[in-house]
Design a protein around this motif. Structure first.
Motif, PDB file in Angstrom:
ATOM      1  N   ARG A 436      25.326  91.388  -9.434  1.00  0.00           N
ATOM      2  CA  ARG A 436      26.094  90.253  -8.902  1.00  0.00           C
ATOM      3  C   ARG A 436      27.591  90.554  -8.961  1.00  0.00           C
ATOM      4  O   ARG A 436      28.330  90.266  -8.010  1.00  0.00           O
ATOM      5  CB  ARG A 436      25.779  88.987  -9.696  1.00  0.00           C
ATOM      6  CG  ARG A 436      26.529  87.747  -9.194  1.00  0.00           C
ATOM      7  CD  ARG A 436      26.028  86.466  -9.848  1.00  0.00           C
ATOM      8  NE  ARG A 436      26.791  85.319  -9.418  1.00  0.00           N
ATOM      9  CZ  ARG A 436      26.668  84.709  -8.256  1.00  0.00           C
ATOM     10  NH1 ARG A 436      25.789  85.148  -7.379  1.00  0.00           N
ATOM     11  NH2 ARG A 436      27.409  83.657  -7.964  1.00  0.00           N
ATOM     12  N   TRP A 437      28.033  91.140 -10.049  1.00  0.00           N
ATOM     13  CA  TRP A 437      29.455  91.482 -10.193  1.00  0.00           C
ATOM     14  C   TRP A 437      29.862  92.482  -9.125  1.00  0.00           C
ATOM     15  O   TRP A 437      30.932  92.348  -8.505  1.00  0.00           O
ATOM     16  CB  TRP A 437      29.674  92.067 -11.598  1.00  0.00           C
ATOM     17  CG  TRP A 437      31.111  92.349 -11.928  1.00  0.00           C
ATOM     18  CD1 TRP A 437      32.011  91.517 -12.530  1.00  0.00           C
ATOM     19  CD2 TRP A 437      31.818  93.582 -11.681  1.00  0.00           C
ATOM     20  NE1 TRP A 437      33.237  92.132 -12.676  1.00  0.00           N
ATOM     21  CE2 TRP A 437      33.147  93.408 -12.154  1.00  0.00           C
ATOM     22  CE3 TRP A 437      31.473  94.799 -11.108  1.00  0.00           C
ATOM     23  CZ2 TRP A 437      34.112  94.416 -12.072  1.00  0.00           C
ATOM     24  CZ3 TRP A 437      32.432  95.804 -11.017  1.00  0.00           C
ATOM     25  CH2 TRP A 437      33.736  95.614 -11.498  1.00  0.00           C
ATOM     26  N   LEU A 438      29.039  93.488  -8.896  1.00  0.00           N
ATOM     27  CA  LEU A 438      29.331  94.502  -7.880  1.00  0.00           C
ATOM     28  C   LEU A 438      29.364  93.895  -6.480  1.00  0.00           C
ATOM     29  O   LEU A 438      30.232  94.230  -5.665  1.00  0.00           O
ATOM     30  CB  LEU A 438      28.288  95.625  -7.954  1.00  0.00           C
ATOM     31  CG  LEU A 438      28.350  96.522  -9.196  1.00  0.00           C
ATOM     32  CD1 LEU A 438      27.134  97.445  -9.236  1.00  0.00           C
ATOM     33  CD2 LEU A 438      29.645  97.332  -9.221  1.00  0.00           C
ATOM     34  N   ALA A 439      28.401  92.989  -6.193  1.00  0.00           N
ATOM     35  CA  ALA A 439      28.341  92.353  -4.870  1.00  0.00           C
ATOM     36  C   ALA A 439      29.584  91.490  -4.626  1.00  0.00           C
ATOM     37  O   ALA A 439      30.177  91.523  -3.531  1.00  0.00           O
ATOM     38  CB  ALA A 439      27.080  91.506  -4.749  1.00  0.00           C
ATOM     39  N   LEU A 440      30.003  90.733  -5.637  1.00  0.00           N
ATOM     40  CA  LEU A 440      31.178  89.879  -5.494  1.00  0.00           C
ATOM     41  C   LEU A 440      32.444  90.713  -5.287  1.00  0.00           C
ATOM     42  O   LEU A 440      33.303  90.377  -4.461  1.00  0.00           O
ATOM     43  CB  LEU A 440      31.335  88.979  -6.727  1.00  0.00           C
ATOM     44  CG  LEU A 440      30.301  87.851  -6.859  1.00  0.00           C
ATOM     45  CD1 LEU A 440      30.408  87.178  -8.224  1.00  0.00           C
ATOM     46  CD2 LEU A 440      30.491  86.817  -5.759  1.00  0.00           C
ATOM     47  N   ASN A 441      32.555  91.813  -6.006  1.00  0.00           N
ATOM     48  CA  ASN A 441      33.743  92.655  -5.848  1.00  0.00           C
ATOM     49  C   ASN A 441      33.730  93.419  -4.535  1.00  0.00           C
ATOM     50  O   ASN A 441      34.794  93.711  -3.967  1.00  0.00           O
ATOM     51  CB  ASN A 441      33.863  93.619  -7.029  1.00  0.00           C
ATOM     52  CG  ASN A 441      34.495  92.943  -8.245  1.00  0.00           C
ATOM     53  OD1 ASN A 441      35.699  92.778  -8.335  1.00  0.00           O
ATOM     54  ND2 ASN A 441      33.639  92.509  -9.169  1.00  0.00           N
ATOM     55  N   LEU A 442      32.539  93.727  -4.015  1.00  0.00           N
ATOM     56  CA  LEU A 442      32.446  94.336  -2.693  1.00  0.00           C
ATOM     57  C   LEU A 442      32.960  93.369  -1.630  1.00  0.00           C
ATOM     58  O   LEU A 442      33.683  93.760  -0.701  1.00  0.00           O
ATOM     59  CB  LEU A 442      31.003  94.734  -2.394  1.00  0.00           C
ATOM     60  CG  LEU A 442      30.740  95.330  -0.997  1.00  0.00           C
ATOM     61  CD1 LEU A 442      31.538  96.617  -0.805  1.00  0.00           C
ATOM     62  CD2 LEU A 442      29.249  95.579  -0.790  1.00  0.00           C
TER      63      LEU A 442
END
Length: 476
Positions: A436-442
């Motif tokens: 989720r953190w990676l998706a939001l930062n993407l």
């Protein structure tokens, strides 16, 4: 650099409620789902809806529609994060944050608060200047429409913008004395109806043009290199079109201020999410209709605006009515964007000079037909000076709408994407490097790239506008 006056709670949570005030000691909030939706629609559906045919001509049917829907989803998604941050640390029972800066201060702190304030308030001031210009263009279009009707479409009709800018400024001086955002509901309802009216007229006229069979040439890829545009123009116009679409949904600039008008039950964040969904959904339907049907009608030669650039000449009375609706809508929209800045300045002055009667004292007077009105001398003087200033800037820099495109590019990413996502991660404690953190930062990175590309397109457009700039020349 920037700070926000945070009124201490006169009544703490859990104490006996005081009639006429909320738990924080401020005047009772009475906003509802309908008033919040009206504010959002007033802020989002601008006269730019009539330029979406041009945007689709640059991007093509498929890409343009996909980008429209994508940015609608992104804006709604990040607006739900922001709505949950109105109270901190708990989104339902926490302490209220009265402005976007207050929210960033509560969840992120540090220099990000100043960055937020700079991005938000520069954008708000820019929008009010841009609306002064746009309203005058619509009013000028009424005069030119009547001239073309009387003298023929080939006649040289010239109408000065400046009297209309001055008249718009006078109206705003009066409306700017509305004390706060909480009392703007009636104006937003009128403005929302006006936006529906001119967008519907634009769609109806485009449908009639398509039905007549006299339509422009369309292509699956939009404008054709070597026929409609050069290769470099194609690239810059695509960037500009993507930016126009992205910024056309950017109401998060004033989302917290709108949410602060809502009554506390049901919970403000839940009502705000519903209002955001209603506003974004309604807007998207109108955007797609105007964009697709307008492109079908005009093809690759689609004008920047159906109505003010005379994509249509007849029926002239309907064109006049639609342009009048645009001007009326912008009268309300000016206040929706102006009030947060007014309150920012006034709250800081109250904090700095708490003993000043000029700044703090309210006078009540009865005005026939309007009833009891509250007057504050500082509010009267400062807001009048502000409106005069924005009107003068609009007169001196008629290409300011090109500057506004650049301001939109620079403020879209931090206010619509970066801050809401960062605060959501901080509030919900999203684990670092989790999916989720990676998706939001993407999402943050992709939107940053879009903002940068749009900024480049805006700078190219601004350079061209400055080259053609003639001081105190009519815009049309």
């Amino acid at each position: 650099m920037m700070d926000t006056y945070h009124n201490p709670s006169a009544v703490e949570l859990g104490d006996t409620p005081v009639k006429g005030v909320d738990e924080d000691g401020r005047e009772k909030r009475t906003g509802t789902f309908f008033t919040a939706s009206a504010h959002i629609i007033t802020a989002v559906i601008g006269s730019g809806v009539l330029s979406l045919a041009w945007a689709l001509a640059q991007l093509s049917w498929v890409a343009g529609t996909i980008i429209l829907v994508t940015f609608a989803v992104i804006t709604y998604y990040t607006s739900t994060f922001l709505a949950d941050c109105y109270r901190s640390p708990d989104p339902i029972t926490g302490t209220r944050n009265y402005s976007y800066m207050d929210v960033v201060r509560a969840y992120l702190g540090g220099k990000k608060v100043q960055l937020c304030g700079l991005a938000q308030y520069v954008n708000l001031v820019g929008v009010t200047i841009g609306y002064t210009i746009t309203a005058s263009i619509s009013l000028v279009a009424i005069g030119k429409s009547n001239c073309y009707h009387d003298k023929g479409k080939s006649a040289k009709c010239s109408v000065s913008n400046y009297p209309f800018m001055a008249a718009f400024g006078v109206v705003q001086i009066i409306l700017s004395q509305i004390p706060n955002f909480h009392e703007l509901s009636f104006l937003s309802f009128i403005a929302a109806v006006m936006s529906f009216s001119y967008a519907s007229i634009g769609i109806g006229l485009a449908i009639a043009k398509v039905a007549s069979g006299k339509v422009g040439k369309t292509e699956l890829t939009g404008t054709v290199i070597g026929v409609d545009v050069t290769s470099s123009e194609k690239v810059w116009r695509m960037f500009q079109a993507i930016g126009d679409i992205a910024f056309s949904y950017a109401f998060t600039t004033i989302l917290i201020e709108i949410q602060d008008t809502l009554r506390s039950s049901p919970p403000e964040n839940k009502v705000m999410k519903r209002a955001s969904l209603a506003g974004v959904s309604t807007t998207t339907v109108f955007y797609i209709l105007c964009g697709c049907i307008g492109y079908a009608a005009f093809g690759n030669a689609a004008p920047g605006d159906f109505l003010t650039e005379f994509g249509f000449y007849d029926p002239y009375w309907l064109i006049d009515f639609a342009n009048a609706c645009i001007a009326l809508h912008l009268i309300g929209a000016y206040q929706v964007y102006g009030q947060p800045f007014f309150q920012f300045v006034e709250s800081n002055c109250k904090k700095k000079w708490p003993q000043s009667n000029f700044i703090n004292k309210e006078y009540s007077s009865n005005i026939p037909l309007f009833g009891k009105c509250r007057v504050n001398l500082f509010r009267l003087v400062w807001r009048t000076c502000y409106v005069v200033m924005t009107t003068v800037v609009a007169m001196i820099f008629p290409f300011f709408n090109a500057i506004l495109g650049l301001l939109g590019a620079l403020s879209f990413w931090p206010l619509t994407v970066y801050f809401p996502v960062s605060m959501h991660i901080a509030q919900t404690k999203v684990k670092k490097y989790s999916p989720r953190w990676l998706a939001l930062n993407l999402l943050v990175v992709v939107c940053l790239i879009v903002s940068c590309l749009a900024a480049v397109g805006s700078i190219i457009g601004l350079i061209r506008s400055v080259k053609a700039y003639k001081p105190f020349n009519n815009l049309n």
